[in-house]
Scaffold this active site. Sequence first.
Site, short mmCIF file in Angstrom:
data_model
loop_
_atom_site.label_atom_id
_atom_site.label_comp_id
_atom_site.label_asym_id
_atom_site.label_seq_id
_atom_site.Cartn_x
_atom_site.Cartn_y
_atom_site.Cartn_z
N GLU A 165 63.25 73.67 55.99
CA GLU A 165 63.27 72.21 55.92
C GLU A 165 61.86 71.60 55.95
O GLU A 165 61.69 70.43 56.27
CB GLU A 165 64.10 71.64 57.07
N SER A 212 69.98 70.59 57.10
CA SER A 212 69.79 70.00 55.77
C SER A 212 70.66 70.68 54.71
O SER A 212 70.31 70.72 53.53
CB SER A 212 68.32 70.06 55.34
N TYR A 257 68.69 64.13 49.89
CA TYR A 257 67.28 63.75 49.80
C TYR A 257 66.81 63.22 48.46
O TYR A 257 65.71 62.71 48.36
CB TYR A 257 66.41 64.95 50.23
N ARG A 263 72.25 62.43 65.87
CA ARG A 263 73.22 62.02 64.86
C ARG A 263 74.31 63.07 64.82
O ARG A 263 74.03 64.26 64.64
CB ARG A 263 72.53 61.91 63.51
N ASP A 269 77.77 64.54 63.02
CA ASP A 269 78.45 64.55 61.73
C ASP A 269 79.94 64.86 61.92
O ASP A 269 80.30 65.72 62.75
CB ASP A 269 77.84 65.59 60.80
N GLU A 328 78.76 68.87 63.90
CA GLU A 328 77.53 69.30 64.58
C GLU A 328 76.74 68.08 65.02
O GLU A 328 77.04 66.95 64.62
CB GLU A 328 76.68 70.16 63.66
N ASN A 351 72.69 66.62 65.33
CA ASN A 351 71.33 66.78 64.84
C ASN A 351 70.39 66.11 65.84
O ASN A 351 70.43 64.89 66.01
CB ASN A 351 71.21 66.13 63.46
N GLY A 399 66.74 63.04 60.22
CA GLY A 399 65.75 62.75 59.19
C GLY A 399 65.30 61.30 59.22
O GLY A 399 66.06 60.40 59.58
#
Length: 301
Positions: free
Chosen positions: A15, A141, A207, A246, A248, A262, A264, A268
């Site tokens: 990443e 990612s 991205y 964050r 998900d 999961e 994070n 990002g």
Amino acid sequence: MDPFVAVLMGGTSSERSVSLSSGHACAEGLARAGYRVARVEVRDDIAEKLLQIRPSVVFNALHGTGGEDGAVQGLLENLRIPYTHSGVMASALAMHKINAKHVAAAHGVPVAESIVVSAADASASHVMQLPYVLKPVADGSSCGVHIVRSGEAPPQLAANEAESADVMAERYVPGRELTCAVLGGKALGIIEIVPKDGAWYDFSAKYEIGGSRHICPAVLPPDIEKKILRYSEIAHRAIGCRGVTRSDFRHDPDTGELIWLEINTQPGMTPTSLLPEIAAYNGLTFENLVSWIVEDASLRR
């Protein structure tokens, strides 16, 4: 606090490019907010670099192995430099998807059935009932993720495709892709991600400009919205996270199933990232957001 911030970015994980984008964006935001900023690309000499420039705080904009798994956090603890985001233990736990799921499930957060298998076994035959998802045990990612659908052969995983020799096989949950940001233990809001052309939320969808459409706030049944906000706060707290995270989720509107995927710990901060978008909807500019993260920094996180 002397507002001299070293923004760590780059690193050596899969990443790296995402981290560089996040790091430069955060450095620019902090400079606009009035901080003195040093942009530090992380290599093997990171300890020496930090001892030379002596920042008052580190903004950790690293992603993936080495920057998100407790390693750099341990270094910063030893150097006695306050830093942002989660600490050593929470970072290591959150990065290991299976272990994080065990903790979340023990606190009542719904997760999908999953097992850990070797990359060789996952390439040789189906390791669980179709459809399922193969993911690196510790990566982000969407790197190295394979959705194995009904009627498909097992994917042939390259020996170095995952950063670990093991992969996680997880029951595939159809439906909507949702994510919820948590700031200081409080859920901020939920975004729905709709990848372009019906694809899944892979690296390019995350991205590339136009790779996906974001619906903020997500339009959800009230009970599902409440559950996502609550489960995100529970996971943040149970795993021991600090700062921003964050979580998900997948929600199948046909069956009503809601699954936490999961957490994070280093969301990002790129131009297409979700955390800044959720923060903006809640009235936090990018400068407000990065300033809050810096002011929250500490040791022994």
